[in-house]
Design a protein around this motif. Structure first.
Motif, PDB file in Angstrom:
ATOM      1  N   GLN A   1      35.239  32.422  34.952  1.00 11.48           N
ATOM      2  CA  GLN A   1      36.339  33.367  34.735  1.00 11.48           C
ATOM      3  C   GLN A   1      35.885  34.574  33.910  1.00 11.48           C
ATOM      4  O   GLN A   1      36.294  35.700  34.173  1.00 11.48           O
ATOM      5  CB  GLN A   1      37.524  32.656  34.036  1.00 11.48           C
ATOM      6  CG  GLN A   1      38.279  31.748  34.984  1.00 11.48           C
ATOM      7  CD  GLN A   1      39.398  30.994  34.296  1.00 11.48           C
ATOM      8  OE1 GLN A   1      39.479  30.968  33.073  1.00 11.48           O
ATOM      9  NE2 GLN A   1      40.258  30.372  35.104  1.00 11.48           N
ATOM     10  N   ILE A   2      35.050  34.338  32.920  1.00 12.83           N
ATOM     11  CA  ILE A   2      34.513  35.454  32.123  1.00 12.83           C
ATOM     12  C   ILE A   2      33.677  36.374  33.009  1.00 12.83           C
ATOM     13  O   ILE A   2      33.772  37.599  32.927  1.00 12.83           O
ATOM     14  CB  ILE A   2      33.695  34.929  30.936  1.00 12.83           C
ATOM     15  CG1 ILE A   2      34.622  34.275  29.911  1.00 12.83           C
ATOM     16  CG2 ILE A   2      32.880  36.022  30.289  1.00 12.83           C
ATOM     17  CD1 ILE A   2      33.897  33.524  28.817  1.00 12.83           C
ATOM     18  N   GLN A   3      32.866  35.794  33.887  1.00 13.51           N
ATOM     19  CA  GLN A   3      32.044  36.604  34.779  1.00 13.51           C
ATOM     20  C   GLN A   3      32.886  37.379  35.765  1.00 13.51           C
ATOM     21  O   GLN A   3      32.578  38.530  36.102  1.00 13.51           O
ATOM     22  CB  GLN A   3      31.046  35.711  35.547  1.00 13.51           C
ATOM     23  CG  GLN A   3      29.921  35.165  34.699  1.00 13.51           C
ATOM     24  CD  GLN A   3      29.011  36.269  34.208  1.00 13.51           C
ATOM     25  OE1 GLN A   3      28.749  37.243  34.913  1.00 13.51           O
ATOM     26  NE2 GLN A   3      28.568  36.148  32.972  1.00 13.51           N
ATOM     27  N   LEU A   4      33.978  36.794  36.220  1.00 13.80           N
ATOM     28  CA  LEU A   4      34.861  37.491  37.158  1.00 13.80           C
ATOM     29  C   LEU A   4      35.583  38.653  36.494  1.00 13.80           C
ATOM     30  O   LEU A   4      35.897  39.647  37.136  1.00 13.80           O
ATOM     31  CB  LEU A   4      35.886  36.520  37.766  1.00 13.80           C
ATOM     32  CG  LEU A   4      35.319  35.525  38.774  1.00 13.80           C
ATOM     33  CD1 LEU A   4      36.404  34.547  39.226  1.00 13.80           C
ATOM     34  CD2 LEU A   4      34.727  36.227  39.970  1.00 13.80           C
ATOM     35  N   GLU A   5      35.870  38.531  35.219  1.00 10.65           N
ATOM     36  CA  GLU A   5      36.527  39.620  34.487  1.00 10.65           C
ATOM     37  C   GLU A   5      35.568  40.743  34.136  1.00 10.65           C
ATOM     38  O   GLU A   5      35.970  41.817  33.727  1.00 10.65           O
ATOM     39  CB  GLU A   5      37.181  39.060  33.227  1.00 10.65           C
ATOM     40  CG  GLU A   5      38.357  38.141  33.504  1.00 10.65           C
ATOM     41  CD  GLU A   5      38.886  37.472  32.251  1.00 10.65           C
ATOM     42  OE1 GLU A   5      38.366  37.763  31.160  1.00 10.65           O
ATOM     43  OE2 GLU A   5      39.823  36.661  32.369  1.00 10.65           O
ATOM     44  N   GLY A   6      34.287  40.491  34.292  1.00 13.58           N
ATOM     45  CA  GLY A   6      33.295  41.529  34.029  1.00 13.58           C
ATOM     46  C   GLY A   6      32.785  41.539  32.598  1.00 13.58           C
ATOM     47  O   GLY A   6      32.071  42.445  32.185  1.00 13.58           O
ATOM     48  N   LYS A   7      33.135  40.560  31.817  1.00  8.64           N
ATOM     49  CA  LYS A   7      32.672  40.487  30.425  1.00  8.64           C
ATOM     50  C   LYS A   7      31.438  39.607  30.361  1.00  8.64           C
ATOM     51  O   LYS A   7      31.247  38.703  31.141  1.00  8.64           O
ATOM     52  CB  LYS A   7      33.769  39.878  29.539  1.00  8.64           C
ATOM     53  CG  LYS A   7      35.063  40.668  29.534  1.00  8.64           C
ATOM     54  CD  LYS A   7      36.095  39.935  28.718  1.00  8.64           C
ATOM     55  CE  LYS A   7      37.435  40.647  28.799  1.00  8.64           C
ATOM     56  NZ  LYS A   7      38.472  39.899  28.101  1.00  8.64           N
ATOM     57  N   GLY A   8      30.608  39.867  29.378  1.00 11.66           N
ATOM     58  CA  GLY A   8      29.437  39.038  29.142  1.00 11.66           C
ATOM     59  C   GLY A   8      29.816  37.843  28.270  1.00 11.66           C
ATOM     60  O   GLY A   8      30.959  37.675  27.879  1.00 11.66           O
TER      61      GLY A   8
END
Length: 127
Positions: A119-126
């Motif tokens: 989910q973090i990767q899908l939101e574009g955050k590291g």
């Protein structure tokens, strides 16, 4: 003596053994072998028509048409793979979320961590 004009040892002018009246002795065998050869050639011709070899040769003689078809086929395969992988990944994530909601002791924490990372990767955050 010359072999050109005359008969030598009972052979006709065509080189086949001749009978008393000058006809080839093996005329029936010759007709039979020609019939077999004719059937075989018809079979080969029908197989070539069935495999569309003429269209394939025509396509090979037009390289830009061949390149265009291969480009379209490659694009279609790429889009198909992308769509298929998206459905597959979405299904796996959905199943992992369902397993995470069950609160299984060891597996639940591991699955919850994987879902958070995705989910973090899908939101574009590291991390």
């Amino acid at each position: 003596m010359s072999e050109r004009g005359g008969n030598k040892r009972g052979r006709g002018s065509n080189g086949l053994p001749s009978g008393a009246n000058g006809e080839p002795q093996n005329l029936n065998a010759l007709e039979k072998s020609l019939g077999v050869l004719n059937k075989r050639m018809e079979h080969i011709a029908s197989e070539m028509e069935r495999t569309h070899i003429a269209e394939y040769v025509d396509l090979l003689n037009r390289p830009f048409s061949l390149i265009w078809r291969n480009l379209l086929a490659g694009t279609a395969r790429g889009v198909g793979i992308a769509i298929g992988f998206t459905f597959f990944a979405a299904t796996i994530l959905y199943l992992l979320q369902l397993l995470g909601a069950l609160n299984l002791p060891i597996i639940g924490d591991y699955i919850a961590e994987i879902v958070k990372i995705v989910q973090i990767q899908l939101e574009g955050k590291g991390y």
